[in-house]
Design a protein around this motif. Structure first.
Motif, PDB file in Angstrom:
ATOM      1  N   GLU A 233      20.461  70.905  69.086  1.00  0.00           N
ATOM      2  CA  GLU A 233      21.790  70.605  69.635  1.00  0.00           C
ATOM      3  C   GLU A 233      22.283  71.832  70.416  1.00  0.00           C
ATOM      4  O   GLU A 233      23.075  72.626  69.913  1.00  0.00           O
ATOM      5  CB  GLU A 233      22.781  70.269  68.517  1.00  0.00           C
ATOM      6  CG  GLU A 233      22.385  69.087  67.643  1.00  0.00           C
ATOM      7  CD  GLU A 233      23.341  68.908  66.468  1.00  0.00           C
ATOM      8  OE1 GLU A 233      24.403  68.289  66.654  1.00  0.00           O
ATOM      9  OE2 GLU A 233      23.013  69.414  65.368  1.00  0.00           O
ATOM     10  N   ASP A 234      21.823  71.958  71.644  1.00  0.00           N
ATOM     11  CA  ASP A 234      22.127  73.159  72.426  1.00  0.00           C
ATOM     12  C   ASP A 234      23.618  73.338  72.700  1.00  0.00           C
ATOM     13  O   ASP A 234      24.142  74.456  72.679  1.00  0.00           O
ATOM     14  CB  ASP A 234      21.359  73.126  73.753  1.00  0.00           C
ATOM     15  CG  ASP A 234      19.880  73.479  73.567  1.00  0.00           C
ATOM     16  OD1 ASP A 234      19.526  73.948  72.466  1.00  0.00           O
ATOM     17  OD2 ASP A 234      19.106  73.296  74.524  1.00  0.00           O
ATOM     18  N   VAL A 235      24.322  72.250  72.956  1.00  0.00           N
ATOM     19  CA  VAL A 235      25.758  72.359  73.256  1.00  0.00           C
ATOM     20  C   VAL A 235      26.505  72.883  72.035  1.00  0.00           C
ATOM     21  O   VAL A 235      27.348  73.791  72.131  1.00  0.00           O
ATOM     22  CB  VAL A 235      26.331  70.994  73.705  1.00  0.00           C
ATOM     23  CG1 VAL A 235      27.843  71.107  73.882  1.00  0.00           C
ATOM     24  CG2 VAL A 235      25.675  70.550  75.006  1.00  0.00           C
ATOM     25  N   LYS A 236      26.207  72.311  70.855  1.00  0.00           N
ATOM     26  CA  LYS A 236      26.828  72.781  69.618  1.00  0.00           C
ATOM     27  C   LYS A 236      26.456  74.237  69.344  1.00  0.00           C
ATOM     28  O   LYS A 236      27.316  75.056  68.989  1.00  0.00           O
ATOM     29  CB  LYS A 236      26.383  71.907  68.445  1.00  0.00           C
ATOM     30  CG  LYS A 236      26.918  72.384  67.094  1.00  0.00           C
ATOM     31  CD  LYS A 236      26.374  71.542  65.948  1.00  0.00           C
ATOM     32  CE  LYS A 236      26.831  72.110  64.602  1.00  0.00           C
ATOM     33  NZ  LYS A 236      26.284  71.335  63.459  1.00  0.00           N
ATOM     34  N   ALA A 237      25.171  74.557  69.547  1.00  0.00           N
ATOM     35  CA  ALA A 237      24.697  75.927  69.302  1.00  0.00           C
ATOM     36  C   ALA A 237      25.437  76.920  70.181  1.00  0.00           C
ATOM     37  O   ALA A 237      25.826  78.006  69.742  1.00  0.00           O
ATOM     38  CB  ALA A 237      23.192  76.014  69.552  1.00  0.00           C
ATOM     39  N   LEU A 238      25.645  76.550  71.438  1.00  0.00           N
ATOM     40  CA  LEU A 238      26.337  77.434  72.380  1.00  0.00           C
ATOM     41  C   LEU A 238      27.760  77.723  71.927  1.00  0.00           C
ATOM     42  O   LEU A 238      28.228  78.876  72.001  1.00  0.00           O
ATOM     43  CB  LEU A 238      26.336  76.787  73.770  1.00  0.00           C
ATOM     44  CG  LEU A 238      26.718  77.685  74.948  1.00  0.00           C
ATOM     45  CD1 LEU A 238      25.758  78.849  75.072  1.00  0.00           C
ATOM     46  CD2 LEU A 238      26.736  76.877  76.238  1.00  0.00           C
ATOM     47  N   GLU A 239      28.450  76.711  71.438  1.00  0.00           N
ATOM     48  CA  GLU A 239      29.812  76.911  70.962  1.00  0.00           C
ATOM     49  C   GLU A 239      29.842  77.805  69.719  1.00  0.00           C
ATOM     50  O   GLU A 239      30.717  78.661  69.575  1.00  0.00           O
ATOM     51  CB  GLU A 239      30.447  75.552  70.637  1.00  0.00           C
ATOM     52  CG  GLU A 239      30.757  74.712  71.862  1.00  0.00           C
ATOM     53  CD  GLU A 239      31.670  75.439  72.842  1.00  0.00           C
ATOM     54  OE1 GLU A 239      32.685  76.021  72.401  1.00  0.00           O
ATOM     55  OE2 GLU A 239      31.354  75.437  74.046  1.00  0.00           O
ATOM     56  N   LEU A 273      22.655  80.811  62.813  1.00  0.00           N
ATOM     57  CA  LEU A 273      22.480  79.457  63.341  1.00  0.00           C
ATOM     58  C   LEU A 273      22.157  78.471  62.213  1.00  0.00           C
ATOM     59  O   LEU A 273      22.692  77.357  62.165  1.00  0.00           O
ATOM     60  CB  LEU A 273      21.367  79.441  64.393  1.00  0.00           C
ATOM     61  CG  LEU A 273      21.728  80.029  65.760  1.00  0.00           C
ATOM     62  CD1 LEU A 273      20.500  80.129  66.641  1.00  0.00           C
ATOM     63  CD2 LEU A 273      22.805  79.190  66.455  1.00  0.00           C
ATOM     64  N   VAL A 274      21.290  78.886  61.300  1.00  0.00           N
ATOM     65  CA  VAL A 274      20.924  78.033  60.163  1.00  0.00           C
ATOM     66  C   VAL A 274      22.148  77.768  59.277  1.00  0.00           C
ATOM     67  O   VAL A 274      22.375  76.650  58.823  1.00  0.00           O
ATOM     68  CB  VAL A 274      19.781  78.676  59.343  1.00  0.00           C
ATOM     69  CG1 VAL A 274      19.550  77.904  58.047  1.00  0.00           C
ATOM     70  CG2 VAL A 274      18.502  78.729  60.169  1.00  0.00           C
ATOM     71  N   LYS A 275      22.955  78.808  59.046  1.00  0.00           N
ATOM     72  CA  LYS A 275      24.178  78.655  58.241  1.00  0.00           C
ATOM     73  C   LYS A 275      25.120  77.620  58.837  1.00  0.00           C
ATOM     74  O   LYS A 275      25.857  76.929  58.130  1.00  0.00           O
ATOM     75  CB  LYS A 275      24.921  79.998  58.136  1.00  0.00           C
ATOM     76  CG  LYS A 275      24.376  80.936  57.081  1.00  0.00           C
ATOM     77  CD  LYS A 275      25.250  82.179  57.020  1.00  0.00           C
ATOM     78  CE  LYS A 275      24.714  83.197  56.021  1.00  0.00           C
ATOM     79  NZ  LYS A 275      25.554  84.427  55.997  1.00  0.00           N
ATOM     80  N   ASN A 276      25.104  77.523  60.174  1.00  0.00           N
ATOM     81  CA  ASN A 276      25.985  76.590  60.868  1.00  0.00           C
ATOM     82  C   ASN A 276      25.306  75.244  61.163  1.00  0.00           C
ATOM     83  O   ASN A 276      25.752  74.490  62.019  1.00  0.00           O
ATOM     84  CB  ASN A 276      26.480  77.216  62.178  1.00  0.00           C
ATOM     85  CG  ASN A 276      27.568  78.250  61.950  1.00  0.00           C
ATOM     86  OD1 ASN A 276      28.746  77.912  61.908  1.00  0.00           O
ATOM     87  ND2 ASN A 276      27.170  79.509  61.809  1.00  0.00           N
ATOM     88  N   VAL A 278      22.548  74.410  62.616  1.00  0.00           N
ATOM     89  CA  VAL A 278      21.927  74.209  63.927  1.00  0.00           C
ATOM     90  C   VAL A 278      20.411  74.270  63.748  1.00  0.00           C
ATOM     91  O   VAL A 278      19.869  75.266  63.262  1.00  0.00           O
ATOM     92  CB  VAL A 278      22.379  75.291  64.938  1.00  0.00           C
ATOM     93  CG1 VAL A 278      21.621  75.129  66.250  1.00  0.00           C
ATOM     94  CG2 VAL A 278      23.883  75.196  65.173  1.00  0.00           C
ATOM     95  N   GLY A 279      19.715  73.209  64.115  1.00  0.00           N
ATOM     96  CA  GLY A 279      18.251  73.173  63.983  1.00  0.00           C
ATOM     97  C   GLY A 279      17.583  73.967  65.087  1.00  0.00           C
ATOM     98  O   GLY A 279      17.827  73.729  66.275  1.00  0.00           O
TER      99      GLY A 279
END
Length: 303
Positions: A233-239, A273-276, A278-279
């Motif tokens: 989920e690149d958009v979510k990851a970016l935020e 990223l893992v905590k949030n 994000v795969g």
């Protein structure tokens, strides 16, 4: 301790100013690269460092001795290999080294140590005219190492060598710097070789030092790492990434997420990223090579 100190050195040949006020330091045990295109001022600088010509302004100190005011002591701490070393072809490798040892009042033990260091013990008693170019380069380096100089200057030392010869020469230089605490100043056109050999590098162009930067075998050593990140989920990851305090910038470019972070923080980036939730599909560090930096500083941009 600085073994070499160059301060605001200028050199004019005829009406043309070749060197326009360069300054640099080389520390004890450091291998220092000197890079620039043809006509940048590399050869003129080296000729001043070894005392062949004098600067019009500025000072050069080797092991604390000013080469203009105390030339003998300065040069006593200097060794140099400038392209193809001058050797007596009709003498053996050992006899060549012994000739130099006699002049410098060194013992046979000193010569034997150098022979072991340069790895020529199997061929040292053959005549030099039978040597390959790589063997001659090793012997030339050995001759320059006699007397245990504090500073070694190498000008295009691997010119004409095959890949095996380059590797051998590199290892000898690294070993000498590490075991003897010797500083090395090396000028070369082979960027990959400088990257594998040097601790820092100076970029010169138009008679001016453009930058002095740290380098390692992976590329330029910087305070920031550039990471390429692919997630589910690149958009979510970016935020999410934008709120991490160790992140400088994060952008989606041509379908890739490019993240600039503090050097050494890539494990922390993965952890957060893992905590949030994000795969992570893929993550890797984009190395900035010496070639790219050279083009930026010397050629005015990446081609």
């Amino acid at each position: 301790m600085n073994v070499l100190e160059v301060r605001d050195v200028k050199k004019t040949l005829g009406k043309r100013q070749i060197i326009k006020g360069i300054s640099l330091d080389v520390e004890e045990g450091e291998i220092f690269g000197f890079l620039g295109p043809n006509g940048a001022g590399k050869t003129t600088t080296i000729r001043m460092l070894v005392g062949l010509i004098k600067p019009n302004e500025g000072s050069i100190k080797i092991a604390g001795y000013d080469i203009q005011k105390d030339r003998e002591n300065a040069l006593a701490n200097l060794g140099a290999v400038v392209e193809n070393p001058e050797l007596y072809g009709y003498l053996s490798g050992r006899e060549n080294l012994m000739q130099i040892a006699r002049i410098r009042k060194l013992s046979k033990v000193d010569v034997d140590e150098i022979i072991e260091l340069i790895g020529l013990h199997d061929r040292i008693d053959d005549k030099v005219k039978k040597y390959s170019l790589g063997m001659k380069q090793r012997l030339g380096l050995g001759a320059a190492l006699l007397g245990n100089p504090k500073l070694m200057i190498l000008d295009e030392p691997t010119n004409g060598l095959d890949p095996s010869g380059i590797l051998d020469f590199r290892e000898i230089v690294k070993k000498a710097a590490k075991e003897r605490g010797m500083s090395v100043f090396v000028s070369s056109h082979i960027l990959s070789e400088v990257q594998h050999l040097c601790d820092r590098v100076a970029f010169i162009n138009g008679g001016e030092i453009k930058s002095v930067e740290s380098v390692n075998e992976e590329g330029m050593a910087t305070e920031k790492d550039t990471m390429v990140v692919s997630t589910t989920e690149d958009v979510k990851a970016l935020e999410v990434i934008k709120f991490f305090d160790f992140v400088h910038t994060a952008n989606l470019t041509d379908g890739q997420m490019i993240v600039s972070i503090k050097s050494g923080y890539s494990p922390k980036l993965v952890e957060e990223l893992v905590k949030n939730n994000v795969g992570i599909v893929e993550i890797y560090k984009r190395h900035k090579g010496l070639e790219q930096r050279y083009m930026e500083l010397v050629e005015g941009g990446v081609r």
